[in-house]
Write an enzyme that holds these catalytic residues in place. Structure first.
Site, mmCIF file in Angstrom:
data_model
loop_
_atom_site.group_PDB
_atom_site.id
_atom_site.type_symbol
_atom_site.label_atom_id
_atom_site.label_comp_id
_atom_site.label_asym_id
_atom_site.label_seq_id
_atom_site.Cartn_x
_atom_site.Cartn_y
_atom_site.Cartn_z
ATOM 1 N N GLY A 63 0.764 -1.236 0.000
ATOM 2 C CA GLY A 63 0.000 0.000 0.000
ATOM 3 C C GLY A 63 0.795 1.287 0.000
ATOM 4 O O GLY A 63 0.222 2.363 0.194
ATOM 5 N N ASP A 83 -4.910 -5.982 -5.672
ATOM 6 C CA ASP A 83 -3.729 -6.837 -5.575
ATOM 7 C C ASP A 83 -4.175 -8.260 -5.268
ATOM 8 O O ASP A 83 -5.211 -8.474 -4.638
ATOM 9 C CB ASP A 83 -2.779 -6.348 -4.477
ATOM 10 C CG ASP A 83 -1.366 -6.890 -4.650
ATOM 11 O OD1 ASP A 83 -0.456 -6.099 -4.951
ATOM 12 O OD2 ASP A 83 -1.153 -8.111 -4.490
ATOM 13 N N ASP A 99 -6.386 -11.019 -8.780
ATOM 14 C CA ASP A 99 -5.332 -10.917 -9.792
ATOM 15 C C ASP A 99 -5.874 -10.125 -10.977
ATOM 16 O O ASP A 99 -6.768 -10.593 -11.683
ATOM 17 C CB ASP A 99 -4.915 -12.322 -10.220
ATOM 18 C CG ASP A 99 -3.822 -12.328 -11.282
ATOM 19 O OD1 ASP A 99 -3.383 -11.237 -11.701
ATOM 20 O OD2 ASP A 99 -3.410 -13.430 -11.694
ATOM 21 N N ASP A 124 3.273 -0.688 -9.539
ATOM 22 C CA ASP A 124 4.628 -0.994 -9.074
ATOM 23 C C ASP A 124 4.808 -2.507 -8.980
ATOM 24 O O ASP A 124 5.693 -3.002 -8.293
ATOM 25 C CB ASP A 124 4.866 -0.332 -7.709
ATOM 26 C CG ASP A 124 6.308 -0.415 -7.247
ATOM 27 O OD1 ASP A 124 7.211 -0.314 -8.097
ATOM 28 O OD2 ASP A 124 6.537 -0.589 -6.031
ATOM 29 N N LYS A 164 5.872 -0.127 -13.771
ATOM 30 C CA LYS A 164 7.234 -0.629 -13.589
ATOM 31 C C LYS A 164 7.595 -1.665 -14.649
ATOM 32 O O LYS A 164 6.765 -2.476 -15.058
ATOM 33 C CB LYS A 164 7.384 -1.269 -12.205
ATOM 34 C CG LYS A 164 8.723 -1.995 -12.032
ATOM 35 C CD LYS A 164 9.216 -2.004 -10.618
ATOM 36 C CE LYS A 164 8.466 -2.943 -9.732
ATOM 37 N NZ LYS A 164 9.035 -2.920 -8.368
#
Length: 206
Positions: A63, A83, A99, A124, A164
């Site tokens: 978080g 998440d 997911d 991320d 990312k």
């Protein structure tokens, strides 16, 4: 049995982790993860957040990024976080566990955002790292593809995607493809990333 080489590598990582200045600072400030500082650095350089923004955080646990975003956008903003791992509640953040690469979870995301003018998608997330580039690179690129696919459905005009990736085989080709899909896209490498890390972040504007 865990190999001696892998054990030594894990021990070295743990030692570096607990000596890391950002890990110490996160603990001191009661921040959920050191990644908070990466997002802070990227935000300072690119002015990502404004009060009242609507944000989607993919791969959000534990978080750190949602925590930072909630602070920046204020009470009038909205954050939806997702998440596969659980995440403790953050004020101002709606979270559901699943997911986002799964069709059922993706449909839930799309439903929740159907009437939302979404300004920013951030991720991320990284796959479980094997240390083998020929495995890790396709996995992280697949995650990036999914994030960008989601952006096609829910991101508003002039919206931004921050995701990312890793430096390695296949990245340059993928980045070139994304250049054709966004008005602006660039690579960010925060100084707050660990020196040995291959992680980079793509920042794309629709």
């Amino acid at each position: 049995m865990i190999s001696k080489k892998k054990s030594n590598s894990s021990n070295r990582w743990l030692s570096e982790h607990f000596q890391d200045q950002y890990v110490k600072e996160a603990k001191k400030q009661k921040i959920r993860s050191r990644s908070w500082f990466k997002l802070e650095e990227i935000d300072k350089n690119n002015r990502l957040f404004k009060p009242g923004m609507n944000v989607l955080d993919l791969g959000s646990s534990p978080g750190g990024w949602s925590q930072y975003a909630a602070k920046k956008i204020g009470k009038k903003g909205y954050i939806l976080a997702c998440d596969i791992l659980p995440m403790k509640k953050i004020k101002g953040v709606d979270f559901f566990q699943g997911d986002f690469c799964n069709k059922k979870t993706l449909n839930l995301i799309l439903t929740n955002l159907s009437n939302v003018n979404l300004n920013l998608i951030m991720s991320d997330m990284a796959p479980n790292i094997t240390g083998c580039s020929s495995i890790d690179m396709p996995r992280i690129i697949e995650i990036c593809k999914t994030v960008f696919t989601i952006s096609d459905h829910v991101l508003s005009r002039n919206g931004v995607v921050l995701v990312k990736s890793f430096q390695g085989e296949g990245f340059n080709e993928f980045f070139a493809q994304m250049k054709n899909l966004f008005s602006k896209i660039k690579i960010c490498k925060p100084k707050t990333s660990r020196s040995r890390s291959r992680e980079i972040f793509m920042l794309a504007t629709r």
